[in-house]
Design an enzyme around this catalytic site. Structure first.
Site, PDB file in Angstrom:
ATOM      1  N   ASN A  71       0.948  -1.564   0.175  1.00 28.20           N
ATOM      2  CA  ASN A  71      -0.027   0.204  -0.081  1.00 28.20           C
ATOM      3  C   ASN A  71       0.766   1.017  -0.855  1.00 28.20           C
ATOM      4  OD1 ASN A  71       0.518   1.180   2.847  1.00 28.20           O
ATOM      5  ND2 ASN A  71      -0.356  -1.675   3.390  1.00 28.20           N
TER       6      ASN A  71
ATOM      7  N   PRO B 293      -4.172 -11.246  10.460  1.00 27.49           N
ATOM      8  CA  PRO B 293      -4.115 -11.420  11.933  1.00 27.49           C
ATOM      9  C   PRO B 293      -4.085  -9.486  12.036  1.00 27.49           C
ATOM     10  CG  PRO B 293      -1.683 -11.538  11.753  1.00 27.49           C
ATOM     11  CD  PRO B 293      -2.357 -11.911  10.403  1.00 27.49           C
TER      12      PRO B 293
HETATM   13  N1  CTP Z   1      -3.977  -2.954  12.316  1.00 32.76           N
HETATM   14  C1  CTP Z   1      -3.538  -4.212  13.064  1.00 32.76           C
HETATM   15  N2  CTP Z   1      -3.636  -4.794  12.181  1.00 32.76           N
HETATM   16  C2  CTP Z   1      -4.490  -5.007  10.885  1.00 32.76           C
HETATM   17  C3  CTP Z   1      -5.310  -4.288  10.223  1.00 32.76           C
HETATM   18  C4  CTP Z   1      -5.158  -2.990  10.743  1.00 32.76           C
HETATM   19  O1  CTP Z   1      -2.822  -3.521  14.004  1.00 32.76           O
HETATM   20  N3  CTP Z   1      -4.834  -6.330  10.311  1.00 32.76           N
HETATM   21  C5  CTP Z   1      -3.499  -1.603  12.936  1.00 32.76           C
HETATM   22  C6  CTP Z   1      -3.313  -0.242  11.799  1.00 32.76           C
HETATM   23  O2  CTP Z   1      -2.205  -0.183  12.087  1.00 32.76           O
HETATM   24  C7  CTP Z   1      -5.066   0.666  12.727  1.00 32.76           C
HETATM   25  C8  CTP Z   1      -5.680   0.097  12.893  1.00 32.76           C
HETATM   26  O3  CTP Z   1      -5.095  -0.942  13.291  1.00 32.76           O
HETATM   27  O4  CTP Z   1      -4.268   1.276  13.908  1.00 32.76           O
HETATM   28  C9  CTP Z   1      -6.988   1.005  12.256  1.00 32.76           C
HETATM   29  O5  CTP Z   1      -6.248   0.370  10.903  1.00 32.76           O
HETATM   30  P1  CTP Z   1      -7.763   0.209   9.600  1.00 32.76           P
HETATM   31  O6  CTP Z   1      -6.381  -0.559   8.571  1.00 32.76           O
HETATM   32  O7  CTP Z   1      -8.159   1.702   9.730  1.00 32.76           O
HETATM   33  O8  CTP Z   1      -8.561  -0.184  10.170  1.00 32.76           O
HETATM   34  P2  CTP Z   1      -9.059  -1.737   9.202  1.00 32.76           P
HETATM   35  O9  CTP Z   1      -8.707  -2.325  10.594  1.00 32.76           O
HETATM   36  O10 CTP Z   1      -7.761  -2.670   7.920  1.00 32.76           O
HETATM   37  O11 CTP Z   1     -10.517  -1.689   9.120  1.00 32.76           O
HETATM   38  P3  CTP Z   1     -11.408  -0.864   7.820  1.00 32.76           P
HETATM   39  O12 CTP Z   1     -10.487  -1.618   6.729  1.00 32.76           O
HETATM   40  O13 CTP Z   1     -12.616  -1.916   7.929  1.00 32.76           O
HETATM   41  O14 CTP Z   1     -11.478   0.218   7.558  1.00 32.76           O
END
Ligand code: CTP
Length: 401
Positions: free
Chosen positions: A208, A304
């Site tokens: 990304n 995870p």
């Molecule tokens: N995060 C994490 N592990 C993952 C996904 C996300 O630790 N597998 C953490 C990121 O570091 C951040 C937070 O979760 O602090 C939110 O990440 P984001 O990508 O915005 O959220 P998602 O869980 O991916 O939710 P969505 O895709 O529904 O926006």
């Protein structure tokens, strides 16, 4: 050691200014970089050329130099440092500082800075003992200004008593004390940063646009407050923060393992843009283009959720868990819901729609969502966001000492 630390050194107008040349050398020997500011009075005692040559940095002199302002405004200059040191601090400079005057570059920087300020007073003994100077010293101490010296001894003017500037090595010790004994001294903070790379085959991966700049800025600011920082980072473009334990990883699985190995921590900040999915059908050989063969189909499995796992762990859960929410729609609603869903204490919400220029850019526009309310911060550069967040973390951990 002061590796990676930035000192803004203001050299006032006193005979002791010659010792500041040695101070620059001593600070640089320990790995610090020194950005010098020479006052008009200071330039009567040491030459701009010697100061700039010893510092190996641009020397700043005049508030109204439009060239300097275009390059780096005085506000930014006052904040880019980890510590501001005034040596020698004359009676005049102390008076201006105590009364909030800002009529030249040095005093403007001192008013504009958001960093701690350490002063090394130097003046004639009568001037030091004068009721006005003593009153100013008291005010400055009350304002949180740190002091080193003055020492007692023979003075250049032939008198004896307190007023001599502290020796360069004593000033270096005070600088180390100010920087290494910050409010997060003895605290361990874990920071995740950067993107993750999820392999498709040995040469291709899914990634990304995260540069890792915000994570690096947060880690740098935490180190500046004295924290021991473990920085678990995916393959990021941003410079690595100095003074941290850096754990490079590639995939979300590796990041989770590195985070688990780094615990326990007093606080954890999850700034990484972790891939939500990994390719289950990843090949251990390069996928070849064969004429007439079917196009490859990738199958995905969920990665995870590291933030969720750490927020919901039992006894080793850090006291403060901070997540990020990178959103493009309904930023605040989505971020608030995310804070609850993940179980973290705070969430830093930002709008990463392409038109904001935030993802991969130098600035950020965030709202900090906490259990009991939200704070919207004005748009600022990522270093400033890192500092503000580090200050908040220090305050929060300080409260439950
Ligand atoms: N995060 C994490 N592990 C993952 C996904 C996300 O630790 N597998 C953490 C990121 O570091 C951040 C937070 O979760 O602090 C939110 O990440 P984001 O990508 O915005 O959220 P998602 O869980 O991916 O939710 P969505 O895709 O529904 O926006």
């Amino acid at each position: 050691m002061l590796a990676g630390r930035k000192i803004l050194l203001i050299i006032g107008g006193g005979i002791a200014a010659y010792k500041s040349l040695d101070l620059i050398r001593r600070l640089r020997e320990r790995g610090a970089s020194v950005v010098p500011v020479l006052t008009k009075g200071g330039a009567e005692f040491v030459t701009p050329l010697s100061v700039a040559a010893l510092a190996g940095e641009k020397l700043y002199r005049d508030l109204f130099d439009l060239g300097d302002e275009a390059e780096m405004g005085h506000i930014q200059l006052s904040r880019a440092a980890d510590l501001v040191v005034v040596a020698p601090a004359t009676a005049d400079l102390m008076g201006k500082m105590a009364n909030g005057q800002a009529n030249d570059l040095a005093t403007t920087l001192l008013m504009a800075t958001d960093k701690r300020v350490l002063i090394a007073p130097a003046m004639n003994v009568r001037m030091w003992e004068h009721a006005a100077t003593q009153r100013n010293a008291k005010t400055l101490k009350k304002d949180g200004i740190l002091f080193v010296g003055p020492d007692k001894g023979d003075m250049a003017c032939g008198e004896y008593g307190p007023g001599r500037m502290a020796e360069p090595l004593a000033i270096v010790a005070a600088v180390e004390d100010a920087l290494l004994n910050g409010p997060l001294k003895g605290r361990h903070v874990l920071v995740t940063s950067g993107p993750t790379h999820e392999p498709i085959d040995p040469v291709r991966y899914i990634a990304n646009r995260s540069s890792g700049a915000q994570g690096s800025a947060i880690a740098t600011a935490l180190v500046a407050l004295g924290a021991k920082v473990t920085f678990v980072t995916g393959p990021a473009r941003a410079d690595m923060p100095l003074g941290c334990t850096i754990v490079p990883v590639e995939t979300a699985d590796e990041m989770l393992e590195a985070v688990q190995n780094a615990l326990p921590a007093d606080a954890a900040v999850f700034a990484a843009a972790v891939a939500d999915w990994k390719v289950t059908s990843a090949s251990d050989k390069k996928i070849k283009k064969t004429k007439g063969a079917k196009l490859p189909v990738l199958e995905f499995a969920e990665n995870p959720d590291i933030l969720h796992a750490v927020s919901n762990m039992g006894k080793d859960r850090p006291k403060l868990v901070v997540g990020f929410a990178a959103e493009t729609d309904d930023v605040l609603d989505n971020a608030s819901a995310k804070r609850k869903r993940k179980g973290c204490d705070w969430i830093v919400a930002n709008d990463v729609s392409p038109e904001t220029g935030i993802m991969g850019g130098t600035e950020n526009d965030v709202t900090l969502i906490m259990q009991d309310g939200a704070e919207n911060w004005p748009r600022m550069n990522k270093s400033a966001v890192g500092q503000k967040l580090a200050d908040k973390i220090a305050m929060s951990l300080g409260q439950d000492k």
